[in-house]
Scaffold this motif. Structure first.
Motif, PDB file in Angstrom:
ATOM      1  N   ALA A   1      52.141  23.009  35.465  1.00  0.00           N
ATOM      2  CA  ALA A   1      51.035  23.955  35.252  1.00  0.00           C
ATOM      3  C   ALA A   1      49.759  23.173  35.039  1.00  0.00           C
ATOM      4  N   ALA A   2      48.652  23.895  35.026  1.00  0.00           N
ATOM      5  CA  ALA A   2      47.362  23.261  34.763  1.00  0.00           C
ATOM      6  C   ALA A   2      47.348  22.597  33.386  1.00  0.00           C
ATOM      7  N   GLU A   3      48.001  23.225  32.409  1.00  0.00           N
ATOM      8  CA  GLU A   3      48.147  22.657  31.071  1.00  0.00           C
ATOM      9  C   GLU A   3      49.615  22.622  30.698  1.00  0.00           C
ATOM     10  N   VAL A   4      50.000  21.585  29.961  1.00  0.00           N
ATOM     11  CA  VAL A   4      51.393  21.431  29.543  1.00  0.00           C
ATOM     12  C   VAL A   4      51.442  21.236  28.031  1.00  0.00           C
ATOM     13  N   ILE A   5      52.278  22.030  27.382  1.00  0.00           N
ATOM     14  CA  ILE A   5      52.572  21.856  25.951  1.00  0.00           C
ATOM     15  C   ILE A   5      54.039  21.485  25.854  1.00  0.00           C
ATOM     16  N   THR A   6      54.318  20.333  25.248  1.00  0.00           N
ATOM     17  CA  THR A   6      55.696  19.876  25.081  1.00  0.00           C
ATOM     18  C   THR A   6      56.089  20.002  23.617  1.00  0.00           C
ATOM     19  N   VAL A   7      57.245  20.606  23.371  1.00  0.00           N
ATOM     20  CA  VAL A   7      57.706  20.885  22.007  1.00  0.00           C
ATOM     21  C   VAL A   7      59.001  20.138  21.751  1.00  0.00           C
ATOM     22  N   GLY A   8      58.973  19.256  20.754  1.00  0.00           N
ATOM     23  CA  GLY A   8      60.161  18.533  20.320  1.00  0.00           C
ATOM     24  C   GLY A   8      60.443  18.803  18.856  1.00  0.00           C
ATOM     25  N   GLY A   9      61.529  18.227  18.360  1.00  0.00           N
ATOM     26  CA  GLY A   9      61.898  18.403  16.959  1.00  0.00           C
ATOM     27  C   GLY A   9      63.382  18.627  16.820  1.00  0.00           C
ATOM     28  N   THR A  10      63.865  18.530  15.593  1.00  0.00           N
ATOM     29  CA  THR A  10      65.295  18.725  15.338  1.00  0.00           C
ATOM     30  C   THR A  10      65.649  20.201  15.363  1.00  0.00           C
ATOM     31  N   ASN A  11      64.898  21.001  14.652  1.00  0.00           N
ATOM     32  CA  ASN A  11      65.107  22.448  14.615  1.00  0.00           C
ATOM     33  C   ASN A  11      63.770  23.143  14.827  1.00  0.00           C
ATOM     34  N   GLY A  12      63.839  24.369  15.327  1.00  0.00           N
ATOM     35  CA  GLY A  12      62.635  25.171  15.500  1.00  0.00           C
ATOM     36  C   GLY A  12      61.972  25.048  16.856  1.00  0.00           C
ATOM     37  N   LYS A  13      62.528  24.227  17.752  1.00  0.00           N
ATOM     38  CA  LYS A  13      61.888  24.042  19.064  1.00  0.00           C
ATOM     39  C   LYS A  13      61.865  25.343  19.865  1.00  0.00           C
ATOM     40  N   GLY A  14      63.037  25.959  20.001  1.00  0.00           N
ATOM     41  CA  GLY A  14      63.120  27.168  20.815  1.00  0.00           C
ATOM     42  C   GLY A  14      62.257  28.289  20.276  1.00  0.00           C
ATOM     43  N   SER A  15      62.238  28.449  18.954  1.00  0.00           N
ATOM     44  CA  SER A  15      61.405  29.488  18.344  1.00  0.00           C
ATOM     45  C   SER A  15      59.926  29.222  18.599  1.00  0.00           C
ATOM     46  N   THR A  16      59.520  27.961  18.470  1.00  0.00           N
ATOM     47  CA  THR A  16      58.113  27.614  18.667  1.00  0.00           C
ATOM     48  C   THR A  16      57.702  27.815  20.119  1.00  0.00           C
ATOM     49  N   VAL A  17      58.575  27.468  21.059  1.00  0.00           N
ATOM     50  CA  VAL A  17      58.288  27.724  22.475  1.00  0.00           C
ATOM     51  C   VAL A  17      58.083  29.223  22.697  1.00  0.00           C
ATOM     52  N   ALA A  18      58.966  30.037  22.137  1.00  0.00           N
ATOM     53  CA  ALA A  18      58.857  31.488  22.315  1.00  0.00           C
ATOM     54  C   ALA A  18      57.582  32.034  21.692  1.00  0.00           C
ATOM     55  N   LEU A  19      57.204  31.522  20.542  1.00  0.00           N
ATOM     56  CA  LEU A  19      55.979  31.970  19.886  1.00  0.00           C
ATOM     57  C   LEU A  19      54.746  31.579  20.698  1.00  0.00           C
ATOM     58  N   LEU A  20      54.715  30.347  21.194  1.00  0.00           N
ATOM     59  CA  LEU A  20      53.599  29.918  22.034  1.00  0.00           C
ATOM     60  C   LEU A  20      53.504  30.774  23.292  1.00  0.00           C
ATOM     61  N   ASP A  21      54.643  31.028  23.905  1.00  0.00           N
ATOM     62  CA  ASP A  21      54.679  31.854  25.114  1.00  0.00           C
ATOM     63  C   ASP A  21      54.090  33.238  24.838  1.00  0.00           C
ATOM     64  N   ALA A  22      54.512  33.860  23.737  1.00  0.00           N
ATOM     65  CA  ALA A  22      54.029  35.206  23.413  1.00  0.00           C
ATOM     66  C   ALA A  22      52.537  35.215  23.132  1.00  0.00           C
ATOM     67  N   MET A  23      52.046  34.221  22.388  1.00  0.00           N
ATOM     68  CA  MET A  23      50.625  34.179  22.057  1.00  0.00           C
ATOM     69  C   MET A  23      49.774  33.960  23.294  1.00  0.00           C
ATOM     70  N   LEU A  24      50.205  33.057  24.165  1.00  0.00           N
ATOM     71  CA  LEU A  24      49.435  32.782  25.377  1.00  0.00           C
ATOM     72  C   LEU A  24      49.433  33.979  26.319  1.00  0.00           C
ATOM     73  N   ARG A  25      50.586  34.625  26.467  1.00  0.00           N
ATOM     74  CA  ARG A  25      50.634  35.775  27.382  1.00  0.00           C
ATOM     75  C   ARG A  25      49.869  36.961  26.823  1.00  0.00           C
ATOM     76  N   THR A  26      49.795  37.065  25.489  1.00  0.00           N
ATOM     77  CA  THR A  26      48.973  38.117  24.885  1.00  0.00           C
ATOM     78  C   THR A  26      47.513  37.972  25.293  1.00  0.00           C
TER      79      THR A  26
END
Length: 433
Positions: A40-65
């Motif tokens: 994509a034009a911009e890329v956000i990469t999310v790492g971590g032990t826990n919380g990665k999937g939730s954070t990806v979903a939250l970012l997705d929802a905020m951006l699409r809003t």
């Protein structure tokens, strides 16, 4: 050559001798042969032990809003492989995946790739073809040597750092933190959502030249009686409703996601349209993720079942925190684990909240699965007084847990551990929502 998606996935299991083989050489070579598609034009990469999937979903929802076209890549999947790649909230289809795998097969020309590397290249290929504004990519394992890291992130996020995947990432939080900091880039933001980040993470981020923003120092979340307050520096404060995701830790994930987008937009003279309480409230309310404290409808009256993929001590501690805050009555827990996980740490974090453990083996599901008898031995070592029963499969364990819970009206059912446990629960009780 394989034809169907299932045939391709079976084939991918055979193209590399190891299921996990960290390193960027092979996957980068094939990516370059494919024309180095940027997702994509911009890329956000999310790492971590826990919380990665939730954070990806939250970012997705905020951006699409805010009206932006967004694609996401996550792993593992629970029911369908297609879950891993979403474009504007829609899972990609079988035909799209098959076409991407065919392009990868042509480009690799015999170069061995792991199952995860195939999937990562397919994600980059399909997201790039979609003409997206933003791609949000979840790290599979670690960060520095994860296949996702062939793409330079415009913004990197590390949610938390704890002891997990120690055979590959190192024996302590400092070592693991260094690996996770590998997704950061010089002069670009790195958001850290860990309240006590290890020095290894901070040192590696400084060595990389990343612009670091930390929870509790630069942004954060404060609980309120009827929601929570997000703050960023001294200039931005928003009072927001709690996320639809149930665990208290989801406020930290949401705060980190909002901060990442605030950093992204900070050069703009006015606040972007998504950074208003009403828009954020819609985004927070819209996020549902399977197997993260997910209430499961078992189809008949009885105690409520919750499903959670707490498979390491940090995730188990977060789950225990939710149980404490909920004021839960005794809990009947169905538990299955992989052999390379810190089972003792999971049990120690949760045992005070569990009335009885209903144990299943996963050795018949995956080569990494822990047999039920070995799980029982680990339970006895970590919690010698704990009551437990062993079952031949998940359905029997759920039936046993339900029968035990029926003796009291206020008991709770909990299925936890590996993603393999979660996928079996959802196959038995599909989520139609």
């Amino acid at each position: 050559m394989p034809h169907t998606l299932s045939e391709w996935l079976d084939y991918q299991q055979q193209t590399h001798p190891n299921s996990i083989e960290l390193g960027l050489g092979r996957v980068r070579e094939v990516w370059q042969r494919m024309g180095r598609p940027r997702p994509a034009a911009e890329v956000i990469t999310v790492g971590g032990t826990n919380g990665k999937g939730s954070t990806v979903a939250l970012l997705d929802a905020m951006l699409r809003t805010s009206g932006q076209r967004v694609g996401t890549y996550t792993s593992p999947h629970l029911i369908r492989y297609n879950e891993r790649i979403r474009i504007d909230g829609r899972e990609v289809g079988d035909a799209e995946l098959v076409a991407a795998f065919e392009r990868i097969e042509h480009a690799r020309a015999g170069l061995p790739l792991t199952y995860f590397e195939f999937g990562t290249l397919a994600a980059l290929d399909l997201l790039a073809r979609a003409g997206l504004d933003v791609a949000v990519l979840e790290v599979g394992l670690g960060g520095r040597l994860d296949a996702i890291n062939i793409v330079d992130a415009d913004i990197a996020v590390v949610t938390t750092v704890d002891l997990d995947h120690m055979d590959w990432l190192g024996a302590d939080r400092d070592s693991i933190g260094r690996e996770k900091a590998g997704i950061a880039r010089a002069g670009r933001p790195l958001l850290i959502g860990d309240h006590q980040p290890p020095q290894g993470l901070l040192q590696a981020a400084a060595e990389a030249g990343a612009e670091v923003w930390r929870i509790d120092l630069d942004f954060g979340a404060r609980p309120l009686d009827d929601g929570w307050r997000w703050w960023f520096g001294t200039d931005h404060v928003l009072d927001l409703p709690s996320p639809a995701l149930l665990a208290p830790v989801q406020r930290d994930n949401a705060a980190t996601a909002i901060a990442a987008l605030r950093v992204r937009d900070q050069a703009r003279p006015q606040s972007p349209p998504w950074l208003v309480p009403a828009a954020l409230a819609r985004a927070l309310a819209s996020v549902r993720i399977q197997a993260r404290l997910q209430p499961v409808d078992m189809g008949e009256p009885g105690p409520q079942l919750y499903l959670d993929v707490a498979h390491n001590p940090q995730a188990a501690a977060s789950l225990a925190d939710w149980l404490v805050r909920r004021g839960a009555a005794p809990v009947q827990a169905v538990y299955g684990a992989l052999a390379d996980k810190d089972v003792g740490g999971v049990i120690a974090a949760l045992d005070a909240r569990i009335d009885h453990w209903h144990l299943i083996g996963l050795d018949g599901v995956t080569p990494r699965g822990l047999p039920a008898i070995a799980l029982a031995e680990a339970l006895h070592r970590s919690a010698p007084q704990a009551g437990y029963s062993i079952y031949p499969d998940l359905a029997a364990a759920l039936a046993g847990a339900r029968a035990a819970a029926a003796r009291r009206e206020d008991e709770l059912l909990l299925a936890l551990g590996s993603f393999h446990v979660a996928s079996q629960v959802l196959e038995l009780f599909p989520d139609d929502g």
